[in-house]
Design an enzyme around this catalytic site. Structure first.
Site, PDB file in Angstrom:
ATOM      1  N   GLY A   1      13.355  27.168 -11.713  1.00  0.00           N
ATOM      2  CA  GLY A   1      14.216  26.568 -10.692  1.00  0.00           C
ATOM      3  C   GLY A   1      14.100  25.053 -10.647  1.00  0.00           C
ATOM      4  O   GLY A   1      15.086  24.334 -10.489  1.00  0.00           O
ATOM      5  N   CYS A   2      12.879  24.560 -10.806  1.00  0.00           N
ATOM      6  CA  CYS A   2      12.636  23.116 -10.736  1.00  0.00           C
ATOM      7  C   CYS A   2      13.223  22.411 -11.960  1.00  0.00           C
ATOM      8  O   CYS A   2      13.721  21.291 -11.861  1.00  0.00           O
ATOM      9  CB  CYS A   2      11.138  22.848 -10.618  1.00  0.00           C
ATOM     10  SG  CYS A   2      10.431  23.636  -9.152  1.00  0.00           S
ATOM     11  N   THR A   3      13.185  23.076 -13.102  1.00  0.00           N
ATOM     12  CA  THR A   3      13.775  22.517 -14.319  1.00  0.00           C
ATOM     13  C   THR A   3      15.293  22.445 -14.166  1.00  0.00           C
ATOM     14  O   THR A   3      15.918  21.422 -14.491  1.00  0.00           O
ATOM     15  CB  THR A   3      13.381  23.372 -15.542  1.00  0.00           C
ATOM     16  OG1 THR A   3      11.953  23.372 -15.646  1.00  0.00           O
ATOM     17  CG2 THR A   3      13.975  22.828 -16.825  1.00  0.00           C
TER      18      THR A   3
END
Length: 157
Positions: free
Chosen positions: A44-46
């Site tokens: 998700g952060c990527t």
């Protein structure tokens, strides 16, 4: 004490990628997007970082700086930034100063166990240093477009 909508955000100083120390006061006259994410190099952060990266030119046009923040260290940040070709700085908030200022540390559940972690959140600070918008408990799909739209509206407003 955490920041509230319409209030001035306290100046802060924090270590960031590129061997920088970032201060909010460095961006006087510009809008600032600060997005908090749980952990470098996770799916998700990527995706979220990539969405900000891919729309950076539009944020630049809206006179808006992008800053990503997590509790990861600078080495992890440098690797994440390089691997994903992020065109903005990542702030390391190991001591949780910024996390506390923006009140983003929440109780989360993972595999049935509770722990404290960063709730994915984004904040838009206007060119006078006041908190203009906040998004908490962010879902990644479509989020960056919403933030960009708010930044563009604020910039023309």
């Amino acid at each position: 004490m955490s920041v509230s909508l319409g209030q001035s955000v306290s100046d802060f100083s924090a270590p960031a990628t590129g061997d920088k120390t970032i201060r909010l006061s460095d961006f006087k006259g510009k809008q600032v997007v600060i997005y908090f994410y749980p952990k470098d190099s996770t799916p998700g952060c990527t995706t979220e970082g990539g969405d900000f990266r891919d729309r950076k030119a539009a944020f630049d046009e809206a006179n808006t700086v992008i800053l990503g923040v997590s509790r990861d260290g600078l080495r992890a940040h440098e690797n994440f930034k390089a691997k994903q070709e992020f065109n903005f700085d990542l702030i390391s908030d190991k001591d949780e100063t910024l996390c506390q200022l923006f009140d983003v540390i929440k109780t989360k559940k993972l595999y049935g166990k509770e722990h404290l972690g960063i709730e994915r959140s984004t904040f838009l600070i206007d060119d006078n240093g006041k908190l203009a918008r906040e998004w908490r408990g962010v879902k990644v799909p479509g989020h960056v477009d919403e933030v960009l739209e708010a930044a563009q509206r604020l910039n023309t407003g």
